[in-house]
Design a protein around this motif. Sequence first.
Motif, PDB file in Angstrom:
ATOM      1  N   MET A 193       0.874  -1.180   0.000  1.00 53.91           N
ATOM      2  CA  MET A 193       0.000   0.000   0.000  1.00 53.91           C
ATOM      3  C   MET A 193       0.908   1.225   0.000  1.00 53.91           C
ATOM      4  O   MET A 193       1.737   1.394   0.906  1.00 53.91           O
ATOM      5  N   GLU A 194       0.771   2.092  -1.005  1.00 48.32           N
ATOM      6  CA  GLU A 194       1.729   3.177  -1.237  1.00 48.32           C
ATOM      7  C   GLU A 194       1.052   4.542  -1.117  1.00 48.32           C
ATOM      8  O   GLU A 194      -0.109   4.704  -1.504  1.00 48.32           O
ATOM      9  N   PHE A 195       1.810   5.558  -0.627  1.00 46.90           N
ATOM     10  CA  PHE A 195       1.247   6.881  -0.333  1.00 46.90           C
ATOM     11  C   PHE A 195       2.135   7.983  -0.921  1.00 46.90           C
ATOM     12  O   PHE A 195       3.368   7.864  -0.912  1.00 46.90           O
ATOM     13  N   TYR A 196       1.481   9.074  -1.386  1.00 52.95           N
ATOM     14  CA  TYR A 196       2.186  10.183  -2.028  1.00 52.95           C
ATOM     15  C   TYR A 196       1.718  11.521  -1.458  1.00 52.95           C
ATOM     16  O   TYR A 196       0.568  11.659  -1.044  1.00 52.95           O
ATOM     17  N   PRO A 197       2.594  12.542  -1.510  1.00 56.12           N
ATOM     18  CA  PRO A 197       2.143  13.889  -1.137  1.00 56.12           C
ATOM     19  C   PRO A 197       1.372  14.545  -2.275  1.00 56.12           C
ATOM     20  O   PRO A 197       1.285  14.008  -3.385  1.00 56.12           O
ATOM     21  N   LEU A 198       0.837  15.709  -2.003  1.00 54.43           N
ATOM     22  CA  LEU A 198       0.126  16.491  -3.012  1.00 54.43           C
ATOM     23  C   LEU A 198       1.048  16.783  -4.197  1.00 54.43           C
ATOM     24  O   LEU A 198       2.224  17.058  -4.018  1.00 54.43           O
ATOM     25  N   GLY A 199       0.491  16.729  -5.400  1.00 57.24           N
ATOM     26  CA  GLY A 199       1.227  17.137  -6.588  1.00 57.24           C
ATOM     27  C   GLY A 199       1.799  16.006  -7.404  1.00 57.24           C
ATOM     28  O   GLY A 199       2.006  16.161  -8.607  1.00 57.24           O
ATOM     29  N   TRP A 200       2.084  14.878  -6.776  1.00 51.69           N
ATOM     30  CA  TRP A 200       2.706  13.793  -7.524  1.00 51.69           C
ATOM     31  C   TRP A 200       1.790  13.255  -8.618  1.00 51.69           C
ATOM     32  O   TRP A 200       2.253  12.966  -9.724  1.00 51.69           O
ATOM     33  N   ARG A 201       0.538  13.097  -8.313  1.00 49.74           N
ATOM     34  CA  ARG A 201      -0.381  12.537  -9.311  1.00 49.74           C
ATOM     35  C   ARG A 201      -0.470  13.430 -10.544  1.00 49.74           C
ATOM     36  O   ARG A 201      -0.569  12.952 -11.678  1.00 49.74           O
ATOM     37  N   GLN A 202      -0.394  14.754 -10.320  1.00 56.66           N
ATOM     38  CA  GLN A 202      -0.548  15.698 -11.412  1.00 56.66           C
ATOM     39  C   GLN A 202       0.760  15.924 -12.172  1.00 56.66           C
ATOM     40  O   GLN A 202       0.748  16.166 -13.376  1.00 56.66           O
ATOM     41  N   ARG A 203       1.890  15.871 -11.474  1.00 53.77           N
ATOM     42  CA  ARG A 203       3.131  16.331 -12.080  1.00 53.77           C
ATOM     43  C   ARG A 203       4.217  15.276 -12.256  1.00 53.77           C
ATOM     44  O   ARG A 203       5.148  15.487 -13.027  1.00 53.77           O
ATOM     45  N   ALA A 204       4.155  14.162 -11.546  1.00 54.52           N
ATOM     46  CA  ALA A 204       5.309  13.251 -11.498  1.00 54.52           C
ATOM     47  C   ALA A 204       5.446  12.371 -12.731  1.00 54.52           C
ATOM     48  O   ALA A 204       6.516  11.840 -12.998  1.00 54.52           O
ATOM     49  N   GLY A 206       6.087 -10.673  -8.466  1.00 54.93           N
ATOM     50  CA  GLY A 206       5.048 -11.594  -8.026  1.00 54.93           C
ATOM     51  C   GLY A 206       4.278 -11.115  -6.816  1.00 54.93           C
ATOM     52  O   GLY A 206       3.655 -11.914  -6.109  1.00 54.93           O
ATOM     53  N   MET A 207       4.302  -9.778  -6.554  1.00 56.15           N
ATOM     54  CA  MET A 207       3.572  -9.212  -5.416  1.00 56.15           C
ATOM     55  C   MET A 207       2.256  -8.588  -5.884  1.00 56.15           C
ATOM     56  O   MET A 207       1.974  -8.529  -7.078  1.00 56.15           O
ATOM     57  N   ARG A 208       1.499  -8.084  -4.925  1.00 58.57           N
ATOM     58  CA  ARG A 208       0.237  -7.424  -5.227  1.00 58.57           C
ATOM     59  C   ARG A 208       0.335  -5.960  -4.777  1.00 58.57           C
ATOM     60  O   ARG A 208       0.456  -5.691  -3.585  1.00 58.57           O
ATOM     61  N   HIS A 209       0.315  -5.045  -5.734  1.00 62.27           N
ATOM     62  CA  HIS A 209       0.250  -3.630  -5.388  1.00 62.27           C
ATOM     63  C   HIS A 209      -1.222  -3.291  -5.203  1.00 62.27           C
ATOM     64  O   HIS A 209      -2.018  -3.357  -6.136  1.00 62.27           O
ATOM     65  N   GLU A 210      -1.594  -2.928  -3.973  1.00 59.54           N
ATOM     66  CA  GLU A 210      -3.001  -2.757  -3.624  1.00 59.54           C
ATOM     67  C   GLU A 210      -3.527  -1.352  -3.910  1.00 59.54           C
ATOM     68  O   GLU A 210      -4.621  -1.001  -3.484  1.00 59.54           O
ATOM     69  N   GLY A 211      -2.762  -0.557  -4.642  1.00 56.18           N
ATOM     70  CA  GLY A 211      -3.213   0.787  -4.982  1.00 56.18           C
ATOM     71  C   GLY A 211      -2.404   1.856  -4.269  1.00 56.18           C
ATOM     72  O   GLY A 211      -1.491   1.563  -3.494  1.00 56.18           O
ATOM     73  N   SER A 212      -2.736   3.114  -4.528  1.00 59.29           N
ATOM     74  CA  SER A 212      -2.010   4.254  -3.969  1.00 59.29           C
ATOM     75  C   SER A 212      -2.991   5.290  -3.440  1.00 59.29           C
ATOM     76  O   SER A 212      -4.155   5.343  -3.861  1.00 59.29           O
ATOM     77  N   TRP A 213      -2.487   6.124  -2.545  1.00 60.95           N
ATOM     78  CA  TRP A 213      -3.272   7.261  -2.046  1.00 60.95           C
ATOM     79  C   TRP A 213      -2.436   8.517  -2.220  1.00 60.95           C
ATOM     80  O   TRP A 213      -1.294   8.590  -1.766  1.00 60.95           O
ATOM     81  N   TRP A 214      -3.024   9.493  -2.928  1.00 53.41           N
ATOM     82  CA  TRP A 214      -2.375  10.785  -3.140  1.00 53.41           C
ATOM     83  C   TRP A 214      -3.036  11.822  -2.243  1.00 53.41           C
ATOM     84  O   TRP A 214      -4.252  12.020  -2.302  1.00 53.41           O
ATOM     85  N   ASP A 215      -2.251  12.469  -1.413  1.00 50.34           N
ATOM     86  CA  ASP A 215      -2.785  13.469  -0.495  1.00 50.34           C
ATOM     87  C   ASP A 215      -3.440  14.603  -1.294  1.00 50.34           C
ATOM     88  O   ASP A 215      -2.784  15.242  -2.115  1.00 50.34           O
ATOM     89  N   PRO A 216      -4.731  14.864  -1.096  1.00 53.06           N
ATOM     90  CA  PRO A 216      -5.399  15.926  -1.861  1.00 53.06           C
ATOM     91  C   PRO A 216      -5.202  17.316  -1.264  1.00 53.06           C
ATOM     92  O   PRO A 216      -5.647  18.307  -1.854  1.00 53.06           O
ATOM     93  N   HIS A 217      -4.547  17.405  -0.122  1.00 55.94           N
ATOM     94  CA  HIS A 217      -4.445  18.681   0.580  1.00 55.94           C
ATOM     95  C   HIS A 217      -3.001  19.169   0.617  1.00 55.94           C
ATOM     96  O   HIS A 217      -2.055  18.380   0.579  1.00 55.94           O
ATOM     97  N   GLY A 218      -2.840  20.494   0.721  1.00 51.00           N
ATOM     98  CA  GLY A 218      -1.517  21.098   0.802  1.00 51.00           C
ATOM     99  C   GLY A 218      -1.419  22.323  -0.062  1.00 51.00           C
ATOM    100  O   GLY A 218      -2.328  22.627  -0.849  1.00 51.00           O
ATOM    101  N   GLU A 219      -0.328  23.054   0.075  1.00 48.68           N
ATOM    102  CA  GLU A 219      -0.131  24.268  -0.702  1.00 48.68           C
ATOM    103  C   GLU A 219       0.229  23.915  -2.139  1.00 48.68           C
ATOM    104  O   GLU A 219       1.149  23.148  -2.384  1.00 48.68           O
TER     105      GLU A 219
END
Length: 469
Positions: free
Chosen positions: A368-379, A394-407
């Motif tokens: 389970m992977e997590f990102y700060p604001l901006g990565w989804r839009q710019r990375a 052979g692993m399972r990536h269960e998705g990601s969460w991108w923080d929607p808040h921040g400057e």
Amino acid sequence: MAKKKSTSNNLLQCRLKTALCLLAPLLLLAAFFALQLQTLGFAFSPATRPCAAAVDDLVGRLRSLAAFHRLKDPREPAAGAWFISALNDTSSGGDPDGEARHLVLPSPASSGRLLCVAAPPGVDATYALAWRDALPLGAALRPGLAFVSESPYDYNNLWHGLTALAPFVSWHARSGCRAVPARWALFQRGGARMGMSGWLTSLAEAAMGVEMEVETFRPPLADGPVCFEQALVFRRQMDGLSRERLLAAFDFMRCKARASCGVATAPLSPATIAGNNGSRGGDAGEPALRVTLLFRRGARAFKDEPAVARVFEKQCARVAGCVVTATHTDNLTFCDQVRLMSETDVLVTPHGAQVTNLLFMDRSSSIMEFYPLGWRQRAGGGQFVYRWMASRAGMRHEGSWWDPHGEPCPDSPDILSCYKSRQIGHDEAYFAEWAAKVFAAARERKMVRAVLAPPEERRRGAAAACDCT
């Protein structure tokens, strides 16, 4: 009369030039055969010493005429194509072995010549191809096999370094573990590098079974060019490596790292998983589901680690036999990380180099992977490297969460200057719902695996990954 004499002189000069043009290849061919005879141990008799002197002279000329070219050929913009651009690498697109594209030197393609490299400090490296008995002036011959890697990325970065290491591991395992490197020569965009990160060095040494010796190309070990008796060159990382071969390479590295660190995992029985109370100590007390919160410090750290830990601990408590471990990689040695990941079924972690440790988890484990604001839009696509790695390992990536808040950074298109080092918030409701689904599914899969394959069979299967094929 003078005109006739001039015409005769021109005709004579033309004939001499023609004769020289015809004789030069023959002399070079004679020198080549003489080199071969010397290599095979034939000596020249006194009667042939004048001929030997002529051959020695030609060998000296060959040494002095060795042509060095830039490792980074500016005429070849494609990544990897400009590295030792005089030769085409072997493409394994139709090769059933599925190895990555590579060069082996010496080879028929190099006319039996060795790879020689000059890489003085602060200067772009250059290379030449030379016969063993006519190496460039001042060259040092390195015995044994050299693993030569070219990467556009930093060898200290765990993920990028792993993409450079994987093809060598695959080749080593496929050779029956006989292709053991005497040394490594590492290049980044045409320049020599002095080594890999400690984590990658430990992994390479565990996989190869020998210490990593990196060629420095510098005094006192080298005052001039360095020539390799044998060289295996991967200049396009994993390009051409089949999914099957890459999966086998990841299995091999996992098994070798565990063996090197003395990590022995004991598969659980279905009864243990079903009725476990989550305590540790002994087979009957091993946790049925092992969750690891792998935190970071500084860039891409959670703003409130205790709050994040409480969410996952609460959801873990609702699953029979679930245990949570929270830690930071900077507190752990390489073997500590191997041991921790070998005891992890679900990895919860921010995006970053520490995620590369998923390599040491059992197949079918979850991330389970997590990102700060901006990565989804710019990375761009690079932010999904661990999703790709999880799939290939052979692993399972269960998705990601991108923080929607921040400057926001509306005037900065560069992720490095604005978004890369942001910290990550949390959403308690979302994290709780997500964790509940992942934990329940992971425990169910673990129970099914225990039913389908008895513990002894799984132990044998895990040990087989260390076998050289």
